[in-house]
Design an enzyme around this catalytic site. Structure first.
Site, PDB file in Angstrom:
ATOM      1  CG  ASP A 134      -2.278   0.663   0.951  1.00 42.02           C
ATOM      2  OD1 ASP A 134      -2.289   1.897   1.085  1.00 42.02           O
ATOM      3  OD2 ASP A 134      -3.289   0.011   0.616  1.00 42.02           O
ATOM      4  NE  ARG A 164      -3.753  10.508   3.939  1.00 41.06           N
ATOM      5  CZ  ARG A 164      -3.399   9.316   3.496  1.00 41.06           C
ATOM      6  NH1 ARG A 164      -3.363   9.065   2.220  1.00 41.06           N
ATOM      7  NH2 ARG A 164      -3.086   8.360   4.322  1.00 41.06           N
ATOM      8  CG  ASP A 216      -6.311   5.667  -1.894  1.00 43.51           C
ATOM      9  OD1 ASP A 216      -7.476   6.090  -1.871  1.00 43.51           O
ATOM     10  OD2 ASP A 216      -5.682   5.356  -0.866  1.00 43.51           O
ATOM     11  CG  ASN A 221      -6.492   8.919   0.051  1.00 41.19           C
ATOM     12  OD1 ASN A 221      -7.426   8.292   0.549  1.00 41.19           O
ATOM     13  ND2 ASN A 221      -5.404   8.326  -0.374  1.00 41.19           N
ATOM     14  CB  CYS A 231      -9.186   2.775  -3.183  1.00 38.39           C
ATOM     15  SG  CYS A 231      -8.987   3.249  -1.456  1.00 38.39           S
ATOM     16  CG  ASP A 262     -10.142   4.115   4.420  1.00 36.92           C
ATOM     17  OD1 ASP A 262      -9.765   3.198   3.669  1.00 36.92           O
ATOM     18  OD2 ASP A 262      -9.697   5.268   4.359  1.00 36.92           O
TER      19      ASP A 262
END
Ligand code: DGJ
Length: 745
Positions: free
Chosen positions: A367, A444, A479, A481, A527, A549
């Site tokens: 990951d 983030r 992903d 995010n 994701c 998550d």
């Protein structure tokens, strides 16, 4: 299946064994909706379904016919401002400031199969006999804008797939400020509205309420389809349930900003709108240019919510998902995220993978944290080269070591993002989405790359492709995010800034298309901080998605139950994680964690080295069980039996196509004592077959007919229905069971 047109009455009738969809050209030339529902006989004339009467205080179109007003007529693609006061399907801003348009019928075409939507994901046919497509053309005489409405009816299932294309055949450019994928006017409002909403870590919770006069809507204005709402709604008759009654599901094959809305007017007519969110959207249509909307898929069923969901599952599994993995059982994986987060070395990864292999895992996934200066989430995104301090032999070397263990290797990317602290940002600070003179917000500690620009997508493509060409990578977790803010593209003029959100998603699709074409054997899992972009658009490229998550088994009951209304089990990423759980700190039994995760793609999100020997033996048995029944779990017919939103017990089951095998999952959140006896009515079985049942991998035990199990029910009582006898097994909180059913020969 057939599409018929009656020249005299100008009526279209699309039908198959389950549904009829009937439209007519109205007296002002617009396309009107007459009927959508269960199949009815074909007739030349359905004009009685178009009811008009003079209603005081309403506008009217023709002086001589005061009864005709767009306000009260059901339409296929309504416009605002010419007697219809509801929210419209389309709005065209013209150079003189007018927003009025008038789409008048021009003609139609019927073709076998289903055309592709260029640059956009969509359902498809493999054989032209599987579906027929009707294209109805309308034109606005003042602007010269041509509107094509596409309707595909599939031979099987109550499915209509729709989209619209607008082409400027006029001489002046216009701005499209709204172009929905679907507008459906229904004659009454006797429905319950179901939405699948929540937030990060509690995605797609089912919420139900009665439709009321006014507007009810869900939407996303975050640049992705979002954790908060899913681009999917259901209208059901109040008495409809899982097994019976009229329901309609509306699903948008799109991953960006969307609006799903039902507007009930003063006379209880319901208008459903589904498409790109008009907020912040505009699209400049130069003469000669076209705009294609995403696709909206509607499923009608008279057999309840379960049948509707199974129709979506089969369509999305077989005719939306594509490629090598579409029909293949998905590998059982071990992902290192919750095992190590950013704290890993190559040695640790290889040791986790080695243990995973011993237990029967097939794919090891590395990951976040393997690239650039990524020691935490503040740096490195965009620098897609291995961090040699952690991975001295790079991704190529690590992949070789993992493959040498007999596992496949998978890798995490977040292609659309860049950290401020990254070489990519330092080299191209102008590549992010940001508005001139405004503060660029970070989420983030990262910015969103401007994927509306071809050169940005090209760059990321080359970076990712280089790794995939060099290393043995069999799987990618893609992903995303953060949400998009200050959405603005430095490369586009002022009058095209309303296009950026959509162009961004087109860029995402383009990158997916190029990667999946060059690397057709790589399995992609989408994701977005869990399930922030779990939508049909991405299923076209990535046949599975990380559902949330939140990996706690109890929380997952609601998330996976809600997700199952539209999405097939083989698309739902679900793993066993550690106890106590990292999101809610709850300790659930290992068997319950697996019993929930089986109903999805299945895998582990923990370091198996840290389990006890006994737990590892359990994991081995779980993996062996999943391998035995994986095809059934991932490609069987899914039945919801008992809802986590309604009580303490959740139950669901999968049944094989020939109805000879089934697996049932039963879950009780809190234990009790002296509870009522438990009975569960099963579904989907053959009433005349006798099934032998085995509980929790024990002995095959008890034979029951399908009709018994579906009518009298399976007895699920345990020690919680009384007092535990001395020496008996006791039930516990967060308990669950798996029952396997096999038809006797
Ligand atoms: C969010 C994902 O949902 C997680 O599974 C994990 O991949 C992290 N991002 C990594 O940053």
């Amino acid at each position: 299946m057939s599409i018929l047109f009656n020249e005299k009455t100008k009526t279209f009738h699309l039908y198959n064994e389950e549904i009829s969809y009937i439209m007519t050209v109205l007296q002002n030339g617009h396309l009107g909706q007459l009927y959508f529902g269960g199949r009815i006989h074909h007739k030349e004339d359905f004009s009685y379904l178009l009811e008009t009467s003079y209603r005081p205080m309403t506008a009217y179109v023709f002086d001589e016919d005061r009864s005709f007003s767009l306000e009260h007529v059901r339409q296929e693609y309504g416009v605002y401002g010419t007697t219809d006061f509801r929210h419209p399907a389309v709005e065209v801003l013209q150079q003189n400031g007018s927003r009025i348009s008038d789409f008048v019928y021009q003609g139609y075409e019927i073709t076998d199969g289903k055309p592709e939507l260029p640059g956009l994901p969509a359902t498809y046919t493999e054989d032209a006999k599987e579906a027929q497509t009707l294209t109805v053309s309308l034109k606005d005489p003042v602007t010269g804008i041509v509107l094509e409405l596409f309707y595909t009816i599939f031979a099987a299932g109550g499915i209509i797939a729709r989209s619209a294309r607008l082409t400027n055949e006029g001489e002046e450019s216009v701005q499209l400020t709204r172009a929905m994928s679907l507008c459906l006017d229904l004659p009454d409002s006797d429905y319950e509205w179901m939405q699948f909403s929540g937030a990060w870590a509690r995605e797609r919770h089912l919420k139900v309420r009665r439709l009321e006069q006014g507007i009810q809507a869900v939407d996303s204005m975050r640049g992705n389809s979002s954790h908060e709402h899913n681009p999917f709604i259901v209208l059901k008759r109040p008495a409809a349930d899982e097994e019976q009654g009229e329901v309609m599901g509306f699903s948008l094959v799109y991953s960006g900003n969307f609006l799903a809305q039902a507007q009930v007017d003063a006379h209880d007519m319901t208008r459903v709108l589904l498409g790109i969110h008009p907020m912040g959207f505009s699209w400049k249509l130069e003469p000669g240019a076209s705009f294609q909307t995403p696709e909206a898929v509607t499923v009608y069923s008279a057999k309840g919510l379960g049948d509707m969901s199974r129709t979506f599952h089969s369509l999305y599994r077989k005719r939306l998902a594509r490629g090598y993995w579409r029909d293949r059982e998905r590998p059982i994986l071990n992902n290192n995220w919750e095992a190590t987060y950013f704290n890993f070395t190559e040695e640790r990864l290889v040791s986790i993978a080695g243990r995973a292999k011993e237990c029967g895992v097939e794919l090891f996934v590395l990951d976040d944290g393997w690239f650039g200066a990524r020691s935490d989430d503040r740096a490195g995104l965009g620098d897609w080269e291995a961090n040699r301090d952690r991975l001295p032999d790079g991704i190529t070397g690590l992949a070789e070591k993992i493959e040498a263990l007999g596992l496949k290797f998978g890798l995490w990317f977040e292609p659309e993002m860049v950290n401020r602290d990254s070489d990519l940002y330092r080299a191209h600070p102008d590549w992010i989405l940001q508005t001139p003179d405004r503060h660029p917000s970070q989420g983030r500690s990262q910015y969103v790359l401007d994927f509306s620009r071809g050169e940005v997508v090209d760059f990321i493509y080359e970076r990712m492709a280089k790794i995939l060409r060099e290393a043995k990578v069999s799987y990618i977790k893609w992903d995303m995010n953060r949400s998009i803010t200050e959405c603005y593209c430095a490369a586009l003029p002022a009058d095209r800034q309303g296009e950026v959100f959509h162009r961004y998603i087109l860029g995402v699709y383009d990158l997916y298309e190029r990667l999946t074409s060059e690397f057709p054997h790589v399995l992609f899992e989408s994701c977005a901080s869990g399930g922030g972009r779990f939508d049909p658009g991405l299923l076209y490229y990535a046949p599975q998605g990380w559902a949330s998550d939140d990996s706690d088994a109890v929380e997952r009951l609601k998330i996976q139950y809600g997700t199952s209304f539209c999405y097939p089990l083989c698309s739902i990423g679900s793993h066993v994680s550690v106890a106590p759980n990292h999101q809610v700190f709850r300790s659930t039994p290992l068997h319950t964690r697996a019993n929930v995760a089986y109903f999805g793609t299945f895998g582990y999100e923990l370091d198996l080295n840290r389990l006890t020997e006994e737990e590892r033996e359990t994991v081995k048995a779980q993996i062996a069980f999943m391998k035995r029944y994986r095809r059934l779990f991932q490609f069987g017919d899914f039945y919801r039996l008992s809802s986590p939103f309604e009580g303490n017990v959740t139950a669901w089951m999968v049944v094989s196509e020939d109805r000879r095998k089934a697996v049932l999952g039963w879950y009780r959140v809190l234990n009790g004592v002296n509870l009522p006896y438990g009975r569960l009515r099963l579904n989907g079985l053959d009433p005349d077959l006798a099934y032998r049942i085995c509980m929790d991998g024990g002995q095959w035990d008890g034979v029951y007919y399908g009709d018994e199990l579906m009518k009298a029910g399976l007895v699920t009582s345990d020690s919680a229905s009384g007092e535990v006898p001395r020496g008996g097994t006791s039930s516990c909180d967060f308990d669950s069971r798996i029952y396997v059913l096999k038809a006797e020969e």
